[in-house]
Design an enzyme around this catalytic site. Structure first.
Site, PDB file in Angstrom:
ATOM      1  CB  THR A   2      -0.848   0.039   1.192  1.00 16.50           C
ATOM      2  OG1 THR A   2      -0.310   0.160   2.452  1.00 16.50           O
ATOM      3  CG2 THR A   2      -1.742  -1.200   1.135  1.00 16.50           C
ATOM      4  N   GLY A   3       0.355   2.328  -0.574  1.00 16.55           N
ATOM      5  CA  GLY A   3       1.223   3.704  -0.762  1.00 16.55           C
ATOM      6  C   GLY A   3       2.497   3.231  -1.456  1.00 16.55           C
ATOM      7  CB  ALA A   4       3.571   0.998  -4.017  1.00 12.03           C
ATOM      8  CB  SER A   5       1.877   6.382  -5.586  1.00  6.53           C
ATOM      9  OG  SER A   5       1.898   6.734  -4.032  1.00  6.53           O
TER      10      SER A   5
ATOM     11  N   GLY B 139       7.780   7.298  -2.027  1.00  7.62           N
ATOM     12  CA  GLY B 139       8.619   6.981  -0.896  1.00  7.62           C
ATOM     13  C   GLY B 139       9.018   5.521  -0.447  1.00  7.62           C
TER      14      GLY B 139
ATOM     15  CB  SER C 153       6.587   6.063  13.152  1.00  7.12           C
ATOM     16  OG  SER C 153       7.146   7.093  13.957  1.00  7.12           O
TER      17      SER C 153
ATOM     18  CE1 TYR D 297       2.836   9.160  11.240  1.00  9.61           C
ATOM     19  CE2 TYR D 297       4.489   9.278  12.596  1.00  9.61           C
ATOM     20  CZ  TYR D 297       4.012   8.597  11.325  1.00  9.61           C
ATOM     21  OH  TYR D 297       4.908   8.038  10.701  1.00  9.61           O
TER      22      TYR D 297
HETATM   23  P1  NAP Z   1       4.885   9.412   1.717  1.00  8.83           P
HETATM   24  O1  NAP Z   1       6.180   9.553   0.781  1.00  8.83           O
HETATM   25  O2  NAP Z   1       4.256  10.671   2.009  1.00  8.83           O
HETATM   26  O3  NAP Z   1       3.700   8.614   0.858  1.00  8.83           O
HETATM   27  C1  NAP Z   1       2.458   8.171   1.437  1.00  8.83           C
HETATM   28  C2  NAP Z   1       1.749   7.001   0.802  1.00  8.83           C
HETATM   29  O4  NAP Z   1       0.548   7.005   1.474  1.00  8.83           O
HETATM   30  C3  NAP Z   1       1.588   7.471  -0.684  1.00  8.83           C
HETATM   31  O5  NAP Z   1       1.715   6.370  -1.434  1.00  8.83           O
HETATM   32  C4  NAP Z   1       0.065   7.843  -0.598  1.00  8.83           C
HETATM   33  O6  NAP Z   1      -0.680   7.571  -1.670  1.00  8.83           O
HETATM   34  C5  NAP Z   1      -0.591   6.892   0.553  1.00  8.83           C
HETATM   35  N1  NAP Z   1      -1.712   7.386   1.096  1.00  8.83           N
HETATM   36  C6  NAP Z   1      -1.969   8.692   1.703  1.00  8.83           C
HETATM   37  N2  NAP Z   1      -3.273   8.805   1.943  1.00  8.83           N
HETATM   38  C7  NAP Z   1      -3.903   7.867   1.658  1.00  8.83           C
HETATM   39  C8  NAP Z   1      -5.300   7.445   1.626  1.00  8.83           C
HETATM   40  N3  NAP Z   1      -6.240   8.286   2.133  1.00  8.83           N
HETATM   41  N4  NAP Z   1      -5.614   5.895   1.307  1.00  8.83           N
HETATM   42  C9  NAP Z   1      -4.562   5.119   0.709  1.00  8.83           C
HETATM   43  N5  NAP Z   1      -3.390   5.468   0.560  1.00  8.83           N
HETATM   44  C10 NAP Z   1      -2.959   6.966   0.991  1.00  8.83           C
HETATM   45  O7  NAP Z   1       5.277   8.632   2.888  1.00  8.83           O
HETATM   46  P2  NAP Z   1       6.513   8.035   3.260  1.00  8.83           P
HETATM   47  O8  NAP Z   1       7.225   8.664   4.181  1.00  8.83           O
HETATM   48  O9  NAP Z   1       7.144   6.883   2.357  1.00  8.83           O
HETATM   49  O10 NAP Z   1       5.764   6.823   4.409  1.00  8.83           O
HETATM   50  C11 NAP Z   1       5.428   5.568   4.386  1.00  8.83           C
HETATM   51  C12 NAP Z   1       5.268   4.753   5.744  1.00  8.83           C
HETATM   52  O11 NAP Z   1       6.359   5.203   6.506  1.00  8.83           O
HETATM   53  C13 NAP Z   1       4.019   5.691   6.482  1.00  8.83           C
HETATM   54  O12 NAP Z   1       3.279   4.727   7.310  1.00  8.83           O
HETATM   55  C14 NAP Z   1       4.688   6.492   7.425  1.00  8.83           C
HETATM   56  O13 NAP Z   1       3.913   6.826   8.537  1.00  8.83           O
HETATM   57  C15 NAP Z   1       5.835   5.623   7.946  1.00  8.83           C
HETATM   58  N6  NAP Z   1       7.165   6.396   8.265  1.00  8.83           N
HETATM   59  C16 NAP Z   1       7.769   7.545   7.542  1.00  8.83           C
HETATM   60  C17 NAP Z   1       8.649   8.219   8.064  1.00  8.83           C
HETATM   61  C18 NAP Z   1       9.706   9.223   7.285  1.00  8.83           C
HETATM   62  O14 NAP Z   1      10.433   9.971   7.956  1.00  8.83           O
HETATM   63  N7  NAP Z   1       9.340   9.435   5.933  1.00  8.83           N
HETATM   64  C19 NAP Z   1       9.297   7.645   9.489  1.00  8.83           C
HETATM   65  C20 NAP Z   1       8.555   6.762   9.856  1.00  8.83           C
HETATM   66  C21 NAP Z   1       7.509   6.242   9.536  1.00  8.83           C
HETATM   67  P3  NAP Z   1      -0.702   8.656  -2.870  1.00  8.83           P
HETATM   68  O15 NAP Z   1       0.783   9.063  -3.310  1.00  8.83           O
HETATM   69  O16 NAP Z   1      -1.692   8.250  -3.984  1.00  8.83           O
HETATM   70  O17 NAP Z   1      -0.992  10.106  -2.402  1.00  8.83           O
END
Ligand code: NAP
Length: 248
Positions: free
Chosen positions: A12-15, A17, A143, A156
């Site tokens: 999920t969310g594979a678009s 990051g 996280s 969060y």
């Molecule tokens: P990201 O780049 O912001 O991407 C978020 C993803 O979630 C996108 O693919 C987005 O889809 C999808 N998404 C958002 N709203 C949605 C909805 N309503 N329904 C379905 N999908 C939805 O995030 P990331 O940083 O890669 O984070 C991925 C995971 O890692 C998350 O669970 C985040 O909490 C966790 N995390 C991140 C960090 C960090 O520093 N980045 C640190 C700790 C944990 P669209 O692109 O189509 O909008």
């Protein structure tokens, strides 16, 4: 023979990051990949092309994780394509910054909706087939804040604490059926989620992290790849935190 050859992994969310990086690493293993996204269709298709370049069969499908009916339609699309994931990476997530007292009902619906409700329902829809096959890997992206809690990220943090409790409880329920459930709890990762941080804030963050830098998405995806592998079968109910020594 590659035991992964006939497997299907849904990320999920594979678009973007971490999810995009995980889909590509799993594609390299020779699995079928389902690239889930919400709104960023072009980016999801770009991930799909990267997966296909590595030889994977790919399906791209959208669903809003906050909506049970959409998730049921999403599952029906997988069924119609004959895809039943052996590996589910519950990665999609949204963050929220601000004082605890300023959190609105809409913020709650959004963050709890994506990070907890959607993860819960999608897992409910997909785990029964894993149980029937007596094999499955469920990896939930949490996280560090779900372990330690963060000021001004109370909403969060509570969702990620929920992800960790969900992981531990479900791991116990599914272990007898050969399905493992683990959480990956990253520290700070270079993705769009960090885009609201100023350069000064990012510098302060780097100074706090013993490794002196944020993680690259691939560094989180490599742990997901291991937890998705047949070799990880005795690891379940764990919350593993790749965080550069930030939280020990
Ligand atoms: P990201 O780049 O912001 O991407 C978020 C993803 O979630 C996108 O693919 C987005 O889809 C999808 N998404 C958002 N709203 C949605 C909805 N309503 N329904 C379905 N999908 C939805 O995030 P990331 O940083 O890669 O984070 C991925 C995971 O890692 C998350 O669970 C985040 O909490 C966790 N995390 C991140 C960090 C960090 O520093 N980045 C640190 C700790 C944990 P669209 O692109 O189509 O909008």
């Amino acid at each position: 023979m590659n035991p992964r050859k006939n497997m299907t992994a849904l990320v999920t969310g594979a678009s973007r990051g971490i999810g995009a990086a995980a889909a590509v690493l799993l594609a390299e293993q020779g699995m079928n990949i389902v690239v889930h996204y919400h709104a960023a269709r072009d980016q999801a298709e770009a991930t799909a092309r990267e997966c296909e370049r590595r030889g994977a069969n790919v399906m791209v499908a959208a669903a809003d994780l906050r909506n049970f009916a959409e998730l049921e339609r999403f599952k029906a699309k997988l069924d119609a394509a004959g895809l039943s994931p052996d590996i589910l990476v519950n990665n999609a997530g949204v963050s929220h910054y601000g004082l605890f007292t300023d959190v609105t009902e809409q913020d709650w619906e959004n963050v709890v909706g994506v990070n907890l409700k959607g993860m819960f329902r999608l897992t409910q829809l997909l785990a029964p087939a894993m149980v029937r096959r007596r094999y499955g890997r469920i990896i939930n992206v949490s996280s560090v804040w779900g372990i330690a809690g963060a000021s001004c990220e109370v909403l969060y943090s509570l969702t990620k604490g929920g992800v960790n409790a969900f992981t531990k409880a479900l791991a116990k329920e599914l272990a007898p059926s050969g399905v493992t459930v683990n959480a990956v709890a990253p520290g700070a990762v270079e993705t769009d989620m960090m885009r609201d941080f100023s350069e000064a804030e990012l510098a302060a963050l780097r100074a706090e992290i013993p490794a002196g830098r944020l993680a690259r998405p691939e560094e989180i995806a490599s742990l997901i790849r291991f937890l998705a592998s047949p070799e990880s079968g005795y690891i379940t109910g764990q919350v593993i935190s790749p965080n550069g020594g930030w939280l020990t």
